[in-house]
Each structure stands twice: as C-alpha cells, then as structure tokens.
Design an enzyme around this catalytic site. Structure first.
Site, PDB file in Angstrom:
ATOM      1  N   ARG A  23      -5.265  -2.592 -35.737  1.00 33.80           N
ATOM      2  CA  ARG A  23      -6.814  -2.523 -34.856  1.00 33.80           C
ATOM      3  C   ARG A  23      -7.663  -3.961 -35.181  1.00 33.80           C
ATOM      4  NH1 ARG A  23      -4.359   1.297 -32.906  1.00 33.80           N
ATOM      5  NH2 ARG A  23      -5.017   3.333 -32.064  1.00 33.80           N
TER       6      ARG A  23
ATOM      7  N   GLU B  38     -12.087  -4.561 -27.049  1.00 27.33           N
ATOM      8  CA  GLU B  38     -10.636  -5.126 -26.006  1.00 27.33           C
ATOM      9  C   GLU B  38     -11.267  -4.809 -24.123  1.00 27.33           C
ATOM     10  OE1 GLU B  38      -7.158  -4.305 -29.155  1.00 27.33           O
ATOM     11  OE2 GLU B  38      -8.094  -2.858 -27.389  1.00 27.33           O
TER      12      GLU B  38
ATOM     13  N   HIS C  83      -3.222  -5.704 -27.068  1.00 32.69           N
ATOM     14  CA  HIS C  83      -2.691  -4.190 -26.984  1.00 32.69           C
ATOM     15  C   HIS C  83      -1.594  -3.591 -26.075  1.00 32.69           C
ATOM     16  CE1 HIS C  83      -4.564  -1.252 -29.089  1.00 32.69           C
ATOM     17  NE2 HIS C  83      -3.729  -1.294 -29.343  1.00 32.69           N
TER      18      HIS C  83
END
Length: 328
Positions: free
Chosen positions: A244, A273, A292
C-alpha cells in the site's frame, strides 16, 4: 434491476473506473439481484431491506456508518483482494456483519508483478525503452548498465501469502532471501525457499540489495519506510512496493531518490492513487510507477469473483465462510 427473487447484493455500478467487471455481471446475476449504489441512494426505503451483501470491487462501494445503518438485512461484506485497510472492521462487526476477502486469488499475480517490477528497476527497462524509441538516439551507449539480480540479496517485508510466493520466485534467481515478519515462518517453509528471518527490520534494510514491501497496511505499518529507514539501505539498493502507498513516506522517498540515498524505486501503489499529475515523483527517472495492477489478470479477477460469490452464498445459507476474516 435483476431477478427480484434472488438475494439483493449492493455493487458500485456497471459503468465507470470502479465498476464491477463487465465480464462477471452475467455470472453474478445467476446468484444475486444486483443493486447499484445509485439505485440504492435514489430509493433507500425500497432497496435497503433487500440488500443482504455488499460486493466491494476496487474499493467501492465505500462502507461507513451511514451505509451500515441503512442496510438492516446485511449479513456479509465481500471485498476483492487481500487488503482490508479500507474497511472499519470493528464498526462492521458491531452490526453483526461478516467480512470476507480473496487472498489466495491475488497472491500469485501480485508476486509475479513484484518480481517484474524488481527486474524492470534493476535492469532500467523503462529508461532503456525510452532510449530505444527516442528519435534523438543515434547510438546505444555501451555504459548503460543496471544492477545484477542473480545472486543479489532480497529483503522481503511481510512474509504472508504474497511474500512467500515472491520468495519462491526469487529462489529461481538464486537470490539470498531475508525476511521480516511479525513471526517466523515454519522451519521447513524457510528451508524450502532458503529464507532467513530478520527479527530487526534494520538488519534487513542494511543487508539487502532489493527491499520488497508486501506487508498489510495497519496503524503500525503506516510509513514503515521513512527517512531513517531509507538511510539504512545501501546506496545501490532498490525499493519495490506492492503493498500500500502509505507504507512509505513518499516525501522521504523522493528526497532519497533525488540525492542518491538509494538507487531506484518501483511502486505499484502510491498515496493517493493516482498521484496528482504535477507530483514530483512523476518527474524522476529512477522510479517506475504502475497503476495498482498487482492482481490485474483475467484469471485472477475471475477467481476473485468466484471466491466472493462462494463466500456470500455460504453466509446467506448459514454455512462456514471460506475466506472469512475474523476480527482479532
């Protein structure tokens, strides 16, 4: 609106960047009456009592106190992936609602991506690609070099499902493997991949040529890698984060990359993000960023969906939930 006789399941929607996978809709509708967040918000009185499960895909829909209070029939929240930092599990448990995730579906592709990022950063693949396609390139410089992976030391922070699969892959590259975790793996598991436990994180950071973050985000691990930790690393070291974004102090990382405290970084996760388009990290040459995509394969996403369906159906039928996450 789907078949009214089937259990109601709340989903984010069928369109947009955080919608459920289009290819999965037909399979989901065989088991559930899918109710979108927009439909629910437009008529909470009608839909609230019908919803027995929340299907979280890509972190959406968000679950908060207001939503939980609006769903009196809710039995389970099924969340895609392994991470649970987007859920207030104590709050959810206080409503008598179960939680399930899909750690096994995402572990292999995420480990694959971790190794891909490690290799790409070590061998400067993105820089090399830009050099190869640049209209200004007339010759390939013989001194464009990267870091050796074979025989190097890899420090894995977080030796759960994903971390262990990274170790299995790193063994094939004849890497020396160190790991830091809340507790040791079984001796036979360590021997199978040739991994050595580091009780102190500092020891791992000082010895590793590559540091791989594969740990869950908790209050204890937030900004686990900061200015101090980066300075413990070798100046030739490369940091890879597939966990993360908040595991790393991004300001400290940017400073370390700019000043040569470490050699490079490769991040599949950031905070936020995506990063703002003017963020300084986006301008650095010695960093690789991906959006991601740790578990973003067709196969993993289908298995994720199937695991979530299995957990929801088990909960609704009063059976043991395969991937239930118990509150510790």
């Amino acid at each position: 609106m789907g078949n009214q006789d089937l259990p109601g399941v709340l989903v984010s929607g069928f369109e947009g960047p955080c919608c459920i996978c289009e290819d999965h809709v037909g399979d989901l509708q065989k088991h559930f009456n899918l109710i979108t967040m927009q439909e629910f918000l437009e008529n909470k009185t009608q839909f609230g009592p019908k919803i027995q499960a929340v299907y979280i895909w890509g972190g959406k829909p968000a679950v908060d106190l207001e939503l939980l209070q609006s769903l009196p029939s809710l039995k389970i929240i099924a969340s895609s992936g392994a991470g649970l930092d987007h859920l207030d599990r104590k709050l959810i448990a206080s409503f008598g609602v179960k939680v399930a995730n899909t750690p096994h579906a995402v572990s292999s592709p995420t480990a694959d991506l971790g190794m891909a990022l490690l290799l790409a950063a070590a061998r400067r693949l993105v820089e090399g690609y830009r050099l190869a396609i640049s209209p200004d390139t007339e010759n390939f410089p013989t001194n464009f070099m990267g870091q050796e992976v074979t025989g190097a030391t890899l420090g894995i922070i977080g030796m759960g499902n994903i971390g262990y699969k990274i170790a299995q892959r790193a063994k094939a590259f004849e890497m020396k493997i160190l790991y830091h975790n809340r507790k040791c793996r079984k001796l036979e598991e360590e021997k199978a991949v040739g991994a050595t436990y580091c009780e102190r994180l500092d020891d791992l950071l000082q010895q590793s040529d590559f540091v791989m973050l594969a740990v869950s985000l908790t209050p204890q691990t937030q900004r686990l890698i900061g200015r101090r930790e980066l300075r413990l690393m070798k100046p030739t070291a490369i940091l890879v984060n597939i966990g993360r974004g908040l595991l790393v102090d991004q300001d400290a990382l940017m400073e370390a990359l700019e000043t040569g405290v470490i050699k490079a970084a490769a991040l599949d996760v950031t905070y936020p993000e995506p990063l703002p388009r003017d963020h300084p990290l986006l301008k650095l040459k010695n960093i690789i960023l991906t959006p991601h995509i740790g578990s973003a394969t067709h196969q993993a996403r289908r298995q994720t969906m199937e695991n979530m369906v299995e957990s929801i159906l088990a909960s609704l039928n009063g059976l043991p939930i395969p991937n239930e996450v118990l509150l510790k």
